[in-house]
Design a protein around this motif. Sequence first.
Motif, PDB file in Angstrom:
ATOM      1  N   ARG A   1       0.226   7.020   5.858  1.00 47.55           N
ATOM      2  CA  ARG A   1      -0.721   6.092   5.901  1.00 47.55           C
ATOM      3  C   ARG A   1      -0.730   4.810   6.841  1.00 47.55           C
ATOM      4  O   ARG A   1      -0.163   4.645   5.323  1.00 47.55           O
TER       5      ARG A   1
ATOM      6  N   PHE B   1      -2.352   9.579  -8.448  1.00 45.16           N
ATOM      7  CA  PHE B   1      -3.605  10.624  -8.041  1.00 45.16           C
ATOM      8  C   PHE B   1      -3.699  10.381  -7.072  1.00 45.16           C
ATOM      9  O   PHE B   1      -4.739  10.409  -5.935  1.00 45.16           O
ATOM     10  N   SER B   2      -2.772   9.664  -5.639  1.00 42.63           N
ATOM     11  CA  SER B   2      -3.154  10.218  -4.311  1.00 42.63           C
ATOM     12  C   SER B   2      -2.558  10.714  -3.354  1.00 42.63           C
ATOM     13  O   SER B   2      -1.458  11.717  -4.465  1.00 42.63           O
ATOM     14  N   PRO B   3      -3.462  11.002  -2.284  1.00 42.04           N
ATOM     15  CA  PRO B   3      -2.978  12.608  -1.967  1.00 42.04           C
ATOM     16  C   PRO B   3      -2.160  13.302  -2.329  1.00 42.04           C
ATOM     17  O   PRO B   3      -0.927  14.207  -2.305  1.00 42.04           O
TER      18      PRO B   3
ATOM     19  N   TRP C   1       2.879   1.520  -3.337  1.00 48.94           N
ATOM     20  CA  TRP C   1       2.305   1.493  -4.513  1.00 48.94           C
ATOM     21  C   TRP C   1       0.932   2.198  -4.828  1.00 48.94           C
ATOM     22  O   TRP C   1       0.785   3.086  -5.604  1.00 48.94           O
ATOM     23  N   TYR C   2      -0.058   2.726  -3.909  1.00 50.20           N
ATOM     24  CA  TYR C   2      -0.750   3.118  -3.264  1.00 50.20           C
ATOM     25  C   TYR C   2      -0.743   5.163  -3.008  1.00 50.20           C
ATOM     26  O   TYR C   2       0.077   6.017  -4.101  1.00 50.20           O
TER      27      TYR C   2
ATOM     28  N   TYR D   1      -4.755  15.802   5.336  1.00 51.36           N
ATOM     29  CA  TYR D   1      -3.614  16.649   4.406  1.00 51.36           C
ATOM     30  C   TYR D   1      -2.645  17.290   4.646  1.00 51.36           C
ATOM     31  O   TYR D   1      -3.114  17.866   5.733  1.00 51.36           O
TER      32      TYR D   1
ATOM     33  N   ASN E   1       1.656   6.264  -7.172  1.00 50.12           N
ATOM     34  CA  ASN E   1      -0.044   6.411  -7.333  1.00 50.12           C
ATOM     35  C   ASN E   1      -0.190   7.945  -8.034  1.00 50.12           C
ATOM     36  O   ASN E   1      -0.198   8.141  -6.636  1.00 50.12           O
TER      37      ASN E   1
ATOM     38  N   TYR F   1       0.923  -1.400  -0.248  1.00 53.53           N
ATOM     39  CA  TYR F   1      -0.008  -0.389  -0.441  1.00 53.53           C
ATOM     40  C   TYR F   1       0.552   1.298  -0.244  1.00 53.53           C
ATOM     41  O   TYR F   1       1.237   2.250  -0.774  1.00 53.53           O
TER      42      TYR F   1
END
Lengths: 1037, 480
Positions: free
Chosen positions: B400, B342-344, B335-336, B410, B340, B332
Motif C-alpha cells: 500500500r 488487524f491490518s492485513p 501505523w496502519y 493479499y 495495526n 499510514y
Amino acid sequence: MEQQKYWSSFGELNQSDAYKKDVQDEFKEELPFEADDKGLLDAKTPRRDFLKYLGFSTAAAAVAASCEMPVKKAIPFANRPEGIVPGVANYYATTYVQDGDAVSVIAKVRDGRPIKLEGNDLSPLTKGGTSARVQAAVLDLYDGARLRFPTIDGKEVTLEAVDKAVADAMAGLNGAPVVLLTSTVVSPSSQEVINQFLAKYPGSRHVTYDAVSYTGMLLANEATYGKRAIPAYRFDKAKTIVSLAADFLGTWLSPVEFAKQYATGKKLDEKNPSMSKHIHFESAPSVTGSNADEKFLHRPSETAAVAAALLSAVNGQAINIADAKLKAGIEKAAKALNENKGAALVVAGSNDVNVQIIVNAINEAVGANGQTINWAAPVNYRKGVDADFAKLVDDLNAGSVGALVVYGANPAYSWYDADKFKAGLKKAKATISLNAKVDETTELCKYVIPDNHFLESWGDAEPQAGYYSFIQPTIYPLFKTRQWQDSLLKWSGATTDYLGFLKGYWSTKLGGESGWNKALQDGVISPAAETIGGASFNGAAVAGAVAAAGAKKAGKVEVVLYEKVGIGQGQGAANPWLQELPDPVTRATWDNYVIVSPAMAKTLLDIDLNDSGEADAYEVMPPKKVVKVTVGKTTVELPALIVPGTEPNTIAIAVGYGRSEKLGKAVVGTGKNVYPFASFNGTAVQFAAADASIEATGEKYPVALTQTHFRYDTAQGNRTEVMKELSLAQFKKHPTEIRDEREKELKPWGGLEKFESQGTIYPVFDRPGVKWGMNVDLNTCTGCGACVVACNAENNVPIVGKPEVMRGHEMHWLRIDKYYSGDMENPKVVFQPLMCQHCDNAPCENVCPVAATNHSSEGLNQMTYNRCIGTRYCANNCPFKVRRFNWADYTGADSFADNQEGKVNDVVMMMNDDLTRMVLNPDVTVRSRGVIEKCSFCVQRLQEGKLKAKKESRPLADSDVKVACQQACPTNAITFGNANSHESAITMVRMDNPNRQFYSLEMLHVLPNVSYLAKVRNTDEMAHEGHGAEKKEGAHA
Amino acid sequence: MSVKYESQLREPLVYGDKTYHQVTEDIVRPIEAKPSKLWYIGFYIAVALLLFGVYSVYREVTYGIGQWNLNKTIGWGWDITNFVWWVGIGHAGTLISAILLLFRQGWRTGVNRAAEAMTIFAVMCAGQFPIFHMGRVWMAFFVLPYPNTRGPLWVNFNSPLLWDVFAISTYFTVSLLFWYSGLLPDFATVRDRAFTKLRKRLYGIAAFGWTGSTKHWQRHESLSLVLAGLSTPLVLSVHTIVSFDFATSVIPGWHTTIFPPYFVAGAIFSGFAMVQTLMVVVRKVFGLEDYITMGHIEAMNKVIVLTGSIVGVAYLTELFMGWYSQNKYEGYTFWYSRANLFSPYGWSYWGMMACNVLSPQIFWFRKMRRNLFVTFFMSVIVNIGMWFERFVIIVTSLYRDYLPSSWSVYYSPSIWEIGFYLGTFGLFFTCFFLFAKYFPTIAIAEIKYVLKTTGESYKTKMDKYENKEVDEFAHAAHAH
C-alpha cells in the motif's frame, strides 16, 4: 521471349562431363580430413584431426538437437501492389456498425491488415470520438471463433450449395410466411434490400428486435409526438441535464456522440467559470451517474413516481416523496430545469412507456422540444418494438411461420423468455441465420451463411436522418463468408450483388461515380447546415401515465439489470480486450456479479466497509461471497461486489454474460446470463424486477478486480496530493485554492516557481527542443475506457486472462483510477486516467542496474526492452505503479517458446495464434517474458510525426502527433504535445488553467510530464476535503 | 611470578586437560571416522531440499516469474526477503573472525571456523535470490561492467542493485579467502595424519604445500591481519549497501535514513543467532563441548541481546518518526500497514516485534544465557523474527504505497516461491554437512594458540616454565 543464357566457364556453356560432375558434388574438394581414401565415415581419427572431428560433431549435434523452435512465416510481396508501401499505413474511412450502433471511423491498414480504428473527425455526430467497443472491434475481425464457411446442420458446405438448399426450402414453404428477424438496421440501402426481399415473398414481414430495446421511448413518442422514432438529443445545448437512470455516457443510445456533447458543457473556462449542471437519479451506479454533479438514489420501482414528481415540481406543484433526500433532489432538479428553460434536457433510461411519456411532458414543460431535443432529424439507433417480437414468438410457437431468417438478432440468448423462442424456432420450417458467429440463435438454425465483419464489408449507415456514413472493406474477407445483404439479394432473385446495388443506390443520389468516390473517401455525408426543430406535442397521454405511476412497490429487494460499457448487450463478450477492460464502475474484469450497497453488505454479507479490518479483508482477497438471487422462478448465483452509490435495497447485475462457449475462448467461465430476470409487461421488456429475494450461499467466487481500494482519505490524512477536486461554488469563491495549496506544500523548497531547482541537490538540466507533455482534464474525463482499449490496440498490450488479472498481473499501460469521496452511501466519484507520468526526475530510472530505462532528451521516460533483465526494482520504486512486468509469456515472444500451455489462460494462448496476431501493430515491439513495460507516450507516433514535419521542412505541429488515448477520447479530455512550444495546445491548456492544474504526488519532486486539471463539480457545496484534512492535521499536531 | 595477567573471573576458553595432540585428535576425529547415521539422514534431507529448490527455480526460469505470486504492486516478496535474510546471517562469520580478531577476543577461536563457513554458505544462498529473481536471468551478466560488444551500453552506477553486486561479490571473495587461509595449517594437519593415499593427495592439494615453517606462519599471521583489516569495513558496508536498496527509494517505509545502522545491527543479530543454532548442534553431535564452551554461548547470547535491543530501538524510532513527521504516507505505512495488528499484514509486524525485541530480553538473565535449550530455541526464534523484519520492510511498504488505486491484493507465496527458499536451506545444509565431515570444524591451530593462555593442562604444566628466567626457558625449549 527466350531468356538469355549466362555462363561462367566453357564447361558450363558446353555442359561438359567434368562440369556436370562438379555441379553434382557440392564440395569440389574432399573435406580436409587427413585420412585414407575410404571416405568420411570410415575414416579413423588421427591425433591431428581430433579437433576437427570434435568441432564438426559438436556443431552437428548442436544443430540437430537444438530446441524445437516454432516456425514463423513472413512472406514478402513478390510484386508490390499499387498504393501499398511496406511499413507505411493506409487509412480508409469506414463505419463501425454493430446492431443499431454506428460510429464513423478511420481504419488504419498496415500491409493489408486493418490494425486500428480511429474516430472520423469529419463526422458531425461523433466528431472523431470512439468508445471502448469501437476500439475493440478490430479484434473481432481476427476472431478465430468466427464461422469460416456456410453450414447446413453444422456441416461445411459451399455457398452455391447453401443457396440452392435455401431456395429449395423457401420454395417448399407452401405459402407460409417468411419472417426476417434483425436487430436494428441503420443502413438505408440495406433497408431497400430488405424491402426487395420482402416483396419477393408475399406475406413475409420484417421484425426488428433489440436485446435491450427502446420500446418505451418509441411508443411514448408515438403517443405524444405521433412519431414512432427517437429524436436527436443535444446535451451540448443543455445547461441543465437531468437523467433518470439514462446511462448516456456509457451505454444509452449513442454514448460517443453524447459524451462529445456533454464534454462541451463540462469544459471550464477559468476566467469565466460556468458549467452545465447534471443531476442524476438512479438505483445502481453507472458511468453517467458517477459523472453527475449531483446524484440521488431511488428504488427501480420508484422510477415512474420520481418522474411524475419531477413533472409536478417543474410545474410548481407540491410533490409527495417519502425519502427526504430524494425529495430535495427532485425539487433541486426541477428548480435547475426551470432556471434554464429552453436549455434544459431530461432523459430517462426506463423502458416503461409511461415513464417516457412523463419525461416527454417534462421536456415539453422546460422547453426542450426543438432546443435540446431535435425532432427535425431523428436518430435510427433503435427501432425494435418488443410487442412485435413477442408476437413473432407466439407465431413461431403456433407454427404459423414458414421460414425465419435471422440477422444480428440473438433472442435465444437475450429474450427474457428464451426457452419459448427456442421452442418456437424449432417449429419453423426453415431457419436461416446470417450471423457471423455460432451464437445461441444461430446454433439452432439449419442454414447458416456467416456475415462478413464490417471491415470486410460494403455498406452505409444513417445514424441520424440526413447524416450518412459509409462502409468500405479494408481487407479481403478472411473466410468463406458473405455479406448478409448479398444473401438477401440473391434470394430475392436480384442479379446484381450488394456492391453494385449500393453503388447504384448512391451514385444516383450523389450524382455519379465521383460523388460516390468522394463519399467513400470522406466516409460521411452530412447536411450542409444543421436543422433543429421540434415536433408538436400532444399531452393527452400524460395524465394517464402519471396516474399509472404508482408509489414504490413493497418488495424487499429489487433487481435492476444494466449494460456494461465494454460488453454491452453481450456483443463484447467474446472480445478479450473488452472482457479485460476494467468496468468503469466496479473495476472488475471477466465477470458479471451482483452489485450490492454497503448497507446491504452489512446485513446480507456481514461486511462493514466502515470497519477497516472488515474492509481490508474484503478488499485484499479476490474471492467474494456468492449470493443467490431469485426472481420469480429464475435463480442465479453470482459473487457480490459492494459498490457505494447503490440504493440500499437494490441490487444490480450486468447483462451480456454467460454466453455460449461457441463464441470463443473469451466467454468461457465469464459470468451468468441474467436476461431471464427481465419481464414483459405487454408492451415492453422491463429490465428491473421489483420483488427479488437474495441470500448468501456461504460460498466464495473470485472476481478479478484491477482496483481494490477506492478512497484516498486515510486515517493518517487525506491524500489530496493524489487527487484534487472541488465544487464550482468553491472554485468561484477561491479560484486559486488549489494553486495556493500547492504553493504552501512546496514552500520549503522554493515554492511552485523554484521547486524544480531547489527541491534537489542535483543540477537541473536545460531541456531544449521538443519536450512532450500531456494534460488530462478530470472534468471532462467520463471514465468510459475508450482510451484503455485504444492503448491495447496501439501498443500491443497483451491480454492476460482472468486468473492473471486476479493476481494483479494485468498489463494495461493506461488505467483509469476511480476514487470516492464524501458520504459512502452515495459518494462523489472522480476518475483519474493514469499512465506513465514520464517524470523528469524519474525514480525508476536511477534504480535500474542496467540502465534499461532512461530519459530521452525530449522528456520521455523510455524503456529499452532488450536491455531489461527484469529486476522489477523500477516498478517497486514507481510511486504511480504504472510499470507492468511480463510475468509469463503472454505474447509468444519468449526465448523459451511454446511452453505456456496450462500456465496461462486459453484466452492468452488464443491471442497468440497466427490469426489473432494479425491485429498487432508492427511499429511496436512485442515484449517478451521477463521484461518491464509501460506507457511510451506512443513513441512510434511521435517519431512518425517528427519525421513528417522534418520531411516537409517545418516545425512540428500539434496535428502531427496524436497519441492513441488522446485520439480515442470521446470528450477530448487528453491534450498532448510539445510543452516547449508556445503555440501548442498543451502549453495553452496549462497557461489557461493555472488554478486547476496539478501534478499528482508533486511533492515527491519526481517532476511528472503529465499534468491534471482538478475535477470541479457544479454544486454549491463549500466544504472541501483538503481543507478538512488540513484542519484535522493541524489539530493533531 | 607470572609474566602475564590473567583474569580470575574469566572462564578458560578450552575445558579439559588437553594437550596439543588431544586437541588435534578431538577435532580431526569426525573427519577420519565414518559419519554417523544421523549425518547421512541429515545430509540426504538437505540434498532433497536442494533438489526441490532446483526444480522450483527451473520452473520459474522456464515459465516466468509468474510462477510466483508477486504482482504489479508487490514487485519483490519472498525473493528479496530471503536474500536480505541470508545476507544478514552471513554477517556473523566475518564479524567473529575479523572484528573479534582485531579486538583480540580470544573466545572467537572456538567458533570462528564454523561461523565463517556459515557465512560463506549463507552468502552463497543469498546470492541465488537476486540472480534468480530476474525476469531474464540468462541476461544476468548485463550487470557486470566489462568491455563488451553491446554498443555503448554500460551498467548504471546510480543503482543500489549494482552496488549490491559489488558489495556482495567483494564480501564473498574476502570471506572465502579469509576462511581458506585459516584452513591451510589445519588441512596440513589432516594431510599429515592421512591414512590413505587419496586423502593425502586431496588434503595435500588443499593445504597448498603448507609445511609449518616459520616463514609460513609469519606470512599466515600477516595475511590474517590484512584480511581481517579488509573484512572489518565490509561487515559494515555489505548490509549498509543492502539497506540502500530500500533507503534510496521513494517508497514510504523504505525511504528511511535510519536503515544502514539498523540493518547492520539486525544482520549481526541474526548472524549470531544462526551461529548459535549451528554450534549448539555441532558441539553436541561431534562432542566438542570442551572447545565450544558455555562461555562461548553466553558471550554470543550477550551479543544477541545487545543487537536485538538496537533493532528494537530502531523499530520504535521508525514508529515515532512515522508520527512525528506528520507525513500521511509514512504515517499510514508505519501505523496502519505495520503497527495495526488487524491490518492485513499486522501479524508479520507483531511477529517481528515479539521475536526480535521482546523475546531476546530473556538473555538479561545469566541462567538463561547459559541454558542450551533456551539458547537454541531463542536462536531459531530470532531468525524467524529477522525473516519477518525483512518481510515487513519489503511487503508492507510496497503493498500500500502512494496511490490507493494501486493497493494490492493479499500476497502469499506460491509453492515455487517457498520451494526456492527451502532449496537454499538445502544448499546451505548440504554445504554445511560436507563441511562438517571433511573440514576441521574448529580451527585447530588457533585453539592451540589459546591453549597457551587458557588451557588448563597447559597452565599446570607450564607453571614451572613460567617461573624460569628467559634464558633458561629458551634453552629448555631448544632441547624439547
